[in-house]
Design an enzyme around this catalytic site. Structure first.
Site, PDB file in Angstrom:
ATOM      1  N   GLU A   1      -5.249  -4.112  -0.952  1.00  5.36           N
ATOM      2  CA  GLU A   1      -6.680  -3.842  -0.749  1.00  5.36           C
ATOM      3  C   GLU A   1      -6.880  -2.454  -0.136  1.00  5.36           C
ATOM      4  O   GLU A   1      -7.971  -1.900  -0.178  1.00  5.36           O
ATOM      5  CB  GLU A   1      -7.304  -4.894   0.173  1.00  5.36           C
ATOM      6  CG  GLU A   1      -7.541  -6.252  -0.477  1.00  5.36           C
ATOM      7  CD  GLU A   1      -6.262  -6.995  -0.818  1.00  5.36           C
ATOM      8  OE1 GLU A   1      -5.235  -6.718  -0.177  1.00  5.36           O
ATOM      9  OE2 GLU A   1      -6.283  -7.837  -1.731  1.00  5.36           O
TER      10      GLU A   1
ATOM     11  N   GLU B   1      11.882  -3.103  11.648  1.00  5.47           N
ATOM     12  CA  GLU B   1      11.694  -1.990  10.718  1.00  5.47           C
ATOM     13  C   GLU B   1      10.591  -1.073  11.252  1.00  5.47           C
ATOM     14  O   GLU B   1       9.455  -1.508  11.420  1.00  5.47           O
ATOM     15  CB  GLU B   1      11.274  -2.573   9.358  1.00  5.47           C
ATOM     16  CG  GLU B   1      11.107  -1.545   8.280  1.00  5.47           C
ATOM     17  CD  GLU B   1      10.767  -2.164   6.925  1.00  5.47           C
ATOM     18  OE1 GLU B   1      10.177  -3.258   6.888  1.00  5.47           O
ATOM     19  OE2 GLU B   1      11.076  -1.528   5.904  1.00  5.47           O
TER      20      GLU B   1
ATOM     21  N   GLU C   1      10.994  -8.225  -2.922  1.00  2.44           N
ATOM     22  CA  GLU C   1      11.436  -6.918  -2.410  1.00  2.44           C
ATOM     23  C   GLU C   1      10.877  -6.807  -0.999  1.00  2.44           C
ATOM     24  O   GLU C   1       9.701  -6.514  -0.816  1.00  2.44           O
ATOM     25  CB  GLU C   1      10.840  -5.780  -3.253  1.00  2.44           C
ATOM     26  CG  GLU C   1      11.146  -5.847  -4.718  1.00  2.44           C
ATOM     27  CD  GLU C   1      12.565  -5.463  -5.020  1.00  2.44           C
ATOM     28  OE1 GLU C   1      13.293  -5.051  -4.096  1.00  2.44           O
ATOM     29  OE2 GLU C   1      12.949  -5.604  -6.182  1.00  2.44           O
ATOM     30  N   LEU C   2      11.724  -7.028  -0.007  1.00  2.00           N
ATOM     31  CA  LEU C   2      11.194  -7.163   1.359  1.00  2.00           C
ATOM     32  C   LEU C   2      11.602  -5.987   2.232  1.00  2.00           C
ATOM     33  O   LEU C   2      11.940  -4.918   1.743  1.00  2.00           O
ATOM     34  CB  LEU C   2      11.628  -8.515   1.923  1.00  2.00           C
ATOM     35  CG  LEU C   2      11.302  -9.702   0.988  1.00  2.00           C
ATOM     36  CD1 LEU C   2      11.785 -11.008   1.563  1.00  2.00           C
ATOM     37  CD2 LEU C   2       9.816  -9.762   0.663  1.00  2.00           C
TER      38      LEU C   2
ATOM     39  N   SER D   1       6.505  -7.231   3.561  1.00  2.00           N
ATOM     40  CA  SER D   1       7.367  -7.525   4.714  1.00  2.00           C
ATOM     41  C   SER D   1       8.170  -8.813   4.499  1.00  2.00           C
ATOM     42  O   SER D   1       7.773  -9.709   3.742  1.00  2.00           O
ATOM     43  CB  SER D   1       6.513  -7.646   5.978  1.00  2.00           C
ATOM     44  OG  SER D   1       5.616  -8.717   5.839  1.00  2.00           O
TER      45      SER D   1
ATOM     46  N   TRP E   1       0.799  -1.222   0.000  1.00  2.00           N
ATOM     47  CA  TRP E   1       0.000   0.000   0.000  1.00  2.00           C
ATOM     48  C   TRP E   1       0.835   1.277   0.000  1.00  2.00           C
ATOM     49  O   TRP E   1       0.307   2.356  -0.208  1.00  2.00           O
ATOM     50  CB  TRP E   1      -0.898   0.003   1.248  1.00  2.00           C
ATOM     51  CG  TRP E   1      -0.183  -0.499   2.487  1.00  2.00           C
ATOM     52  CD1 TRP E   1      -0.193  -1.778   2.975  1.00  2.00           C
ATOM     53  CD2 TRP E   1       0.697   0.239   3.352  1.00  2.00           C
ATOM     54  NE1 TRP E   1       0.625  -1.882   4.086  1.00  2.00           N
ATOM     55  CE2 TRP E   1       1.173  -0.659   4.338  1.00  2.00           C
ATOM     56  CE3 TRP E   1       1.124   1.569   3.399  1.00  2.00           C
ATOM     57  CZ2 TRP E   1       2.050  -0.267   5.353  1.00  2.00           C
ATOM     58  CZ3 TRP E   1       2.003   1.955   4.407  1.00  2.00           C
ATOM     59  CH2 TRP E   1       2.453   1.043   5.366  1.00  2.00           C
ATOM     60  N   ASN E   2       2.140   1.191   0.245  1.00  2.00           N
ATOM     61  CA  ASN E   2       2.899   2.438   0.466  1.00  2.00           C
ATOM     62  C   ASN E   2       3.249   3.170  -0.823  1.00  2.00           C
ATOM     63  O   ASN E   2       3.427   4.385  -0.811  1.00  2.00           O
ATOM     64  CB  ASN E   2       4.158   2.183   1.320  1.00  2.00           C
ATOM     65  CG  ASN E   2       5.056   1.126   0.741  1.00  2.00           C
ATOM     66  OD1 ASN E   2       4.620   0.276  -0.021  1.00  2.00           O
ATOM     67  ND2 ASN E   2       6.323   1.163   1.099  1.00  2.00           N
TER      68      ASN E   2
ATOM     69  N   LYS F   1      -2.342  -8.605  -7.678  1.00  2.00           N
ATOM     70  CA  LYS F   1      -3.173  -8.240  -6.523  1.00  2.00           C
ATOM     71  C   LYS F   1      -2.504  -7.028  -5.868  1.00  2.00           C
ATOM     72  O   LYS F   1      -1.561  -7.180  -5.099  1.00  2.00           O
ATOM     73  CB  LYS F   1      -3.276  -9.386  -5.509  1.00  2.00           C
ATOM     74  CG  LYS F   1      -4.318  -9.102  -4.443  1.00  2.00           C
ATOM     75  CD  LYS F   1      -4.178  -9.958  -3.206  1.00  2.00           C
ATOM     76  CE  LYS F   1      -3.098  -9.488  -2.294  1.00  2.00           C
ATOM     77  NZ  LYS F   1      -3.220  -8.076  -1.838  1.00  2.00           N
TER      78      LYS F   1
ATOM     79  N   CYS G   1      10.359   1.381   2.085  1.00  2.00           N
ATOM     80  CA  CYS G   1      11.276   0.287   2.434  1.00  2.00           C
ATOM     81  C   CYS G   1      12.734   0.748   2.444  1.00  2.00           C
ATOM     82  O   CYS G   1      13.559   0.165   3.139  1.00  2.00           O
ATOM     83  CB  CYS G   1      11.072  -0.896   1.511  1.00  2.00           C
ATOM     84  SG  CYS G   1      11.113  -0.438  -0.220  1.00  2.00           S
TER      85      CYS G   1
HETATM   86  P1  NAD Z   1       1.830  -7.266   6.194  1.00  2.00           P
HETATM   87  O1  NAD Z   1       3.196  -7.753   6.343  1.00  2.00           O
HETATM   88  O2  NAD Z   1       0.740  -8.210   6.557  1.00  2.00           O
HETATM   89  O3  NAD Z   1       1.535  -6.823   4.684  1.00  2.00           O
HETATM   90  C1  NAD Z   1       2.486  -6.258   3.824  1.00  2.00           C
HETATM   91  C2  NAD Z   1       1.883  -6.334   2.404  1.00  2.00           C
HETATM   92  O4  NAD Z   1       1.824  -7.699   2.015  1.00  2.00           O
HETATM   93  C3  NAD Z   1       0.440  -5.850   2.329  1.00  2.00           C
HETATM   94  O5  NAD Z   1       0.287  -5.096   1.163  1.00  2.00           O
HETATM   95  C4  NAD Z   1      -0.417  -7.112   2.287  1.00  2.00           C
HETATM   96  O6  NAD Z   1      -1.580  -6.950   1.507  1.00  2.00           O
HETATM   97  C5  NAD Z   1       0.505  -8.099   1.637  1.00  2.00           C
HETATM   98  N1  NAD Z   1       0.312  -9.457   2.120  1.00  2.00           N
HETATM   99  C6  NAD Z   1       0.189  -9.866   3.399  1.00  2.00           C
HETATM  100  N2  NAD Z   1       0.084 -11.205   3.478  1.00  2.00           N
HETATM  101  C7  NAD Z   1       0.131 -11.651   2.196  1.00  2.00           C
HETATM  102  C8  NAD Z   1       0.099 -12.944   1.610  1.00  2.00           C
HETATM  103  N3  NAD Z   1       0.019 -14.062   2.354  1.00  2.00           N
HETATM  104  N4  NAD Z   1       0.161 -13.028   0.252  1.00  2.00           N
HETATM  105  C9  NAD Z   1       0.293 -11.937  -0.515  1.00  2.00           C
HETATM  106  N5  NAD Z   1       0.350 -10.685  -0.011  1.00  2.00           N
HETATM  107  C10 NAD Z   1       0.281 -10.547   1.327  1.00  2.00           C
HETATM  108  O7  NAD Z   1       1.569  -6.021   7.108  1.00  2.00           O
HETATM  109  P2  NAD Z   1       1.387  -4.453   6.952  1.00  2.00           P
HETATM  110  O8  NAD Z   1       0.788  -4.018   8.227  1.00  2.00           O
HETATM  111  O9  NAD Z   1       0.647  -4.084   5.717  1.00  2.00           O
HETATM  112  O10 NAD Z   1       2.857  -3.933   6.863  1.00  2.00           O
HETATM  113  C11 NAD Z   1       3.705  -4.264   7.933  1.00  2.00           C
HETATM  114  C12 NAD Z   1       5.106  -4.267   7.548  1.00  2.00           C
HETATM  115  O11 NAD Z   1       5.303  -4.690   6.201  1.00  2.00           O
HETATM  116  C13 NAD Z   1       5.728  -2.889   7.571  1.00  2.00           C
HETATM  117  O12 NAD Z   1       6.129  -2.561   8.860  1.00  2.00           O
HETATM  118  C14 NAD Z   1       6.894  -3.059   6.665  1.00  2.00           C
HETATM  119  O13 NAD Z   1       7.942  -3.634   7.393  1.00  2.00           O
HETATM  120  C15 NAD Z   1       6.432  -4.068   5.662  1.00  2.00           C
HETATM  121  N6  NAD Z   1       6.099  -3.458   4.365  1.00  2.00           N
HETATM  122  C16 NAD Z   1       7.101  -3.344   3.477  1.00  2.00           C
HETATM  123  C17 NAD Z   1       6.848  -2.754   2.261  1.00  2.00           C
HETATM  124  C18 NAD Z   1       7.951  -2.581   1.251  1.00  2.00           C
HETATM  125  O14 NAD Z   1       7.873  -1.684   0.418  1.00  2.00           O
HETATM  126  N7  NAD Z   1       8.963  -3.449   1.249  1.00  2.00           N
HETATM  127  C19 NAD Z   1       5.571  -2.296   1.958  1.00  2.00           C
HETATM  128  C20 NAD Z   1       4.550  -2.447   2.902  1.00  2.00           C
HETATM  129  C21 NAD Z   1       4.833  -3.052   4.106  1.00  2.00           C
END
Ligand code: NAD
Length: 481
Positions: A179, A382, A251-252, A230, A152-153, A176, A285
């Site tokens: 959301e 992070e 890309e984590l 993540s 989402w970012n 995907k 990230c």
């Molecule tokens: P999260 O880890 O649950 O989700 C991160 C992203 O992954 C979301 O967009 C979510 O829709 C997607 N996702 C989650 N589970 C999935 C799955 N099983 N299959 C496919 N997609 C899935 O949690 P969050 O609260 O959205 O973010 C928390 C942490 O995630 C942040 O603190 C950050 O560390 C990391 N993050 C990293 C990036 C990046 O650009 N690398 C982007 C968003 C979040």
């Protein structure tokens, strides 16, 4: 007054709404109130998307690269023409200031254009053979149908990187997007369809993230997966991909160190660092996070940084002059509160911020902490929010050791005038991206990706296209007489 668009799924050439399907609200982070209703794909929808992609594959893979490029480039031009409106939509769902959103949309258009062109250069090669009359050929071919999962970012640039490389390489893509920020990717998909993309080549689905990825990746039709998010989720998806030996680009997370040496102007460095840190409220990230500042300039740096952070105008990203919007979702506000509380309890000094702003929406103050002990959770986890951690070091060796301490390895930065030291840092910092005297490290034409637990593979640049191509060696000998 701009309105938020109707939200759909895009499957097999059709735009499908929430009727007869589960759905979820999309929230405006300024108010915390719903602005749209997002349909979730059913299992039957996902199966239809898989079948449509499989059907589209042979034709799209055989479409000449020039024709694929024409369609994608046309879409890039339209994205530029509509950049203002798309950026407004992006701000409504994600929160970043509209001018910052517009920069992202224009950068996404650049990504589409660059990949469209690069698709024309999916060169193979001819290897000199050992026998007369025999040809040894190396062919590059589309990997097949791809699945992409974007967070989402960066609602424009991250889906753009995944869609553009897949389509330019000749691979149908099922994406995907998040959301929480669905409209931006949907509008880009619409523009690609208007530009001439055939049905089934690009499809957009939403749902419960884990259910959608498990269903799509459980199919043999998917040959490659690209995920941004993540590290925890990335590891789950790598395990799923292993079941069918699907290729992955991951890309984590990151926890970028910034080494600030005592040969630079600490006040100017702090001003540049504040702009880098609070971009998208730190939900990036590659956000500069662990500032490691030489002890001789630490105090000046902290003071200047704090002053500049306090001067930032925080508010609704659609209002003029706002420099930092709200956080994108309530989870980030809770995470900031918990991580900052933990650091302060363990002895970190709070210079400014540290709390949410008001009780409407997801606003949080730009926060500066110094002298943060390694035992603080935030020195390992992070933070992904508007917080800078400013610690000190006394030797280059010590700074490099701290920079490399974590399992992450996405971005690192250093500010120094010493060219010899800059070369040592290039050699020794464990990161996929390194900014020396700059925080600008993401362009369409340069590779973007991490090492260690920050993932593998790169997006953008020639590496980004290569990730969607397979290599086939052909030995072609004369027919037996
Ligand atoms: P999260 O880890 O649950 O989700 C991160 C992203 O992954 C979301 O967009 C979510 O829709 C997607 N996702 C989650 N589970 C999935 C799955 N099983 N299959 C496919 N997609 C899935 O949690 P969050 O609260 O959205 O973010 C928390 C942490 O995630 C942040 O603190 C950050 O560390 C990391 N993050 C990293 C990036 C990046 O650009 N690398 C982007 C968003 C979040």
């Amino acid at each position: 007054m701009s309105t938020y668009p109707e939200l759909h799924l895009h499957i097999a050439g059709e735009w499908l709404d929430a009727r007869g399907r589960n759905s979820e609200p999309v929230l405006n982070p300024v108010t915390g109130q719903p602005i749209g209703t997002l349909p979730h794909a059913t299992k039957a929808d996902l199966d239809r998307a898989l079948a449509a992609a499989a059907e589209a594959l042979p034709k799209w893979a055989a479409t000449p690269a020039y024709e694929r490029a024409r369609i994608i480039r046309r879409a890039a031009d339209v994205m530029r023409e509509r950049a203002d409106a798309i950026a407004t939509m992006l701000t409504m769902e994600e929160g970043k200031p509209q001018p910052e959103a517009k920069i992202e949309v224009l950068a996404a258009a650049d990504v589409f254009e660059w990949m469209a062109e690069e698709g024309k250069r999916a060169y193979g090669r001819i290897v000199p053979s050992r026998a007369a009359g025999t040809r040894h050929l190396v062919l590059k071919q589309p990997v097949g149908v791809t699945a992409a999962f974007a967070p989402w970012n960066f609602p424009a640039i991250t889906p753009a990187r995944k869609m553009s490389a897949s389509l330019a390489a000749g691979c149908p893509c099922i994406i995907k997007p998040s959301e929480e920020t669905p409209a931006t990717a949907l509008v880009m998909a619409r523009i690609l369809v208007e530009a001439g993309l055939p049905p089934g080549v690009l499809q957009v689905v939403f749902g419960i993230p884990g259910e959608v990825s498990t269903h799509l990746m459980g199919s043999d039709i998917i040959r490659k997966v690209s995920f941004t998010g993540s590290t925890a989720v990335g590891k789950q998806l790598m395990k799923l991909a292993a079941e069918r030996a699907q290729r992955t680009t991951m890309e984590l997370g990151g926890h970028a160190p910034v080494l600030v040496f005592d040969d630079i102007d600490a006040e100017k460095a702090a001003a540049a660092a504040v702009a880098g840190k609070f971009r998208n409220a730190g939900q990036v990230c590659v956000s500069p996070t662990r500032f490691l500042v030489h002890e001789r300039v630490h105090e000046t740096f902290v003071k200047s940084f704090t002053r500049a952070a306090e001067a930032l105008k925080v508010g609704d990203g659609l209002q003029p002059g706002v420099q930092m919007g709200p956080l994108a979702n309530p989870r980030r506000v809770d995470a900031m509160t918990a991580l900052i509380g933990d650091a302060v309890a363990k002895g970190a000094k709070l210079h400014t911020g540290g709390e949410r702003i008001g009780n409407e929406g997801f606003f949080f103050k730009p926060t500066v902490l110094s002298d943060v002990p390694l035992s603080a959770r935030m020195m390992t986890e992070e933070p992904f929010g508007p917080v800078a951690l400013i610690n000190r070091f006394s030797s280059e060796e010590e700074a490099i050791a701290e920079a490399n301490r974590l399992p992450y390895g996405l971005a690192a930065y250093a500010l120094t005038r010493d060219a010899d030291r800059a070369v040592r840092l290039q050699e020794r910092l464990e990161s996929g991206l390194l900014g020396l005297n700059t925080f600008a490290i993401s362009l369409a034409e340069t590779p973007f990706g991490g090492v260690k637990e920050s993932g593998h593979g790169s997006e953008g640049s020639i590496e980004g296209l290569e990730a969607y191509l397979t290599t086939k060696f052909v030995a072609h000998a004369p027919a037996p007489l």
